[in-house]
Design an enzyme around this catalytic site. Sequence first.
Site, mmCIF file in Angstrom:
data_model
loop_
_atom_site.group_PDB
_atom_site.id
_atom_site.type_symbol
_atom_site.label_atom_id
_atom_site.label_comp_id
_atom_site.label_asym_id
_atom_site.label_seq_id
_atom_site.Cartn_x
_atom_site.Cartn_y
_atom_site.Cartn_z
ATOM 1 C CD GLU A 127 -2.814 0.850 2.592
ATOM 2 O OE1 GLU A 127 -3.110 -0.304 2.940
ATOM 3 O OE2 GLU A 127 -3.209 1.858 3.185
ATOM 4 C CD GLU A 131 -4.456 7.299 5.764
ATOM 5 O OE1 GLU A 131 -5.564 7.133 6.289
ATOM 6 O OE2 GLU A 131 -3.426 6.717 6.131
ATOM 7 N NE ARG A 211 -7.874 -1.122 -3.025
ATOM 8 C CZ ARG A 211 -8.108 -2.327 -2.517
ATOM 9 N NH1 ARG A 211 -8.786 -2.458 -1.398
ATOM 10 N NH2 ARG A 211 -7.666 -3.410 -3.123
ATOM 11 C CD1 TRP A 215 -11.419 6.561 5.818
ATOM 12 C CD2 TRP A 215 -11.852 5.857 7.886
ATOM 13 N NE1 TRP A 215 -10.226 6.364 6.445
ATOM 14 C CE2 TRP A 215 -10.453 5.925 7.714
ATOM 15 C CE3 TRP A 215 -12.365 5.423 9.116
ATOM 16 C CZ2 TRP A 215 -9.559 5.587 8.735
ATOM 17 C CZ3 TRP A 215 -11.469 5.081 10.126
ATOM 18 C CH2 TRP A 215 -10.087 5.162 9.937
#
Length: 375
Positions: A127, A131, A211, A215
Amino acid sequence: MKSFTLPMVALLASVLPTSWAQTHTACNPLNTTGCPNMEALGGNATFYWNKTGILTGGKIWEKQNQGTIDWSEDAKGATFTIERSGDSPMVQSKFYMLFGRFEVIMKAAKGKGIVSSAILQSEALDEVDWEFLGTNTTHVLTNYFGKGNTTSFDRGKEYGMAPPQDEFHNYTIDWTKDRIQWWLDGKMLRELVPADALNGKNYPQTPMNIRMGVWAGGDVANNDPGVVEWAGGETDFKEGPFTMAVQTIYAKDYTQGAEYSWEDMDSSGSWEKVKVINPTSKSEILKEIQDPSGIRNNWKALSAGAKSGIIIGALAVLGILVCLLIFCCIKQRRAGKREHAALLAGEQKEAAELQEYKKQMQGGKFGFGSHTNRV
Ligand SMILES: *[C@@H]1O[C@H](CO)[C@@H](O)[C@H](O)[C@H]1NC(C)=O
Ligand SMILES: *[C@@H]1O[C@H](CO)[C@@H](O)[C@H](O)[C@H]1NC(C)=O
Ligand SMILES: *[C@@H]1O[C@H](CO)[C@@H](O)[C@H](O)[C@H]1NC(C)=O
Ligand SMILES: *[C@@H]1O[C@H](CO)[C@@H](O)[C@H](O)[C@H]1NC(C)=O
Ligand SMILES: *[C@@H]1O[C@H](CO)[C@@H](O)[C@H](O)[C@H]1NC(C)=O
Ligand SMILES: *[C@@H]1O[C@H](CO)[C@@H](O)[C@H](O)[C@H]1NC(C)=O
């Protein structure tokens, strides 16, 4: 730094019950055989989510999770919105890249406990991340994981920037077998080489897809206190909705081919064990991107002007056909009438002639006839 670096994969693997469950791999090729092949991008493409919205009939991008993904002229792009507890809208590309470049022009969501993310991830849990915390207006987090190893030392690193929630910025990841670079608006923030990732063991090197999602790490109904704290505190959904916006995405696969397969993979997790299927052909996804299939897609892609042009043209042709048909019918009927009249006239003439003939015979005009008549 300590509180900001709680790794996403740790959350996925253990803590988060539903919201990010899908970023957990469905089939980990390192301990499972027969994991499905992955569609390759095998080329490059730009996705204008500021113009077309997002999901091309599910053929290239797939929506995941509860929550709204929409498009708005005001937001200048696709919007990912959290309105209530449990929302975590996300899309993932159906294509994978084996080393490649990923540029995204996006604006992070505001809001306490709200986390926006733009990531590359593999089914083997490699990954590479960007963020953003909704309440951190000064820093962006870069991070990476190798094979789902969440042991946290110095993988996560924050960089100062203008508020990522206020303007669109260009976040680029350039990933080769030799290094990973994170670029912000044309400036390289960070470079990682395999030697610095546990001698390559933690270095991301299996096919990854894109992706994009948002959230609520601060949703106390779904998250542990540690996650809530990491995300910046408890989310108050009454302060929402919380929206992330994505304008464009550019993706370039550094490998050419149709598909990637795990069939030769072993426990090394090395990129050299990834099999490229049909390395000289174009992938189905790339064909779909370059020439969207089906009349419906082509039609949808047309401008309003082009659409009305086509409608007017079609109506004109239809009109001409109808006129021709009517014209032919009338002509046909006229011709029929004339023929009928001629036939009638012919019959009448014949009948009249016969009548005349009979009269003449009866009148003894012809000797033979009269003679016979007389007999
Ligand atoms: C934003 O993140 C940086 C880096 O972790 C940290 O130093 C700063 O305090 C954070 N700001 C807020 C408002 O959380
Ligand atoms: C494979 O590994 C993953 C991640 O390490 C783990 O969550 C999963 O349970 C493992 N599956 C099997 C079948 O061992
Ligand atoms: C993207 O691919 C096209 C061919 O499909 C090529 O002409 C173009 O140069 C590529 N652009 C970049 C930036 O790689
Ligand atoms: C979409 O974004 C691209 C790249 O930033 C820009 O060139 C284009 O004008 C934008 N389109 C609209 C409709 O905003
Ligand atoms: C996970 O990474 C850490 C260092 O980041 C390392 O010490 C540890 O051995 C790794 N674990 C595995 C299973 O590779
Ligand atoms: C984004 O930044 C990268 C790296 O600086 C640059 O090469 C690329 O052209 C930029 N992309 C867009 C769409 O502006």
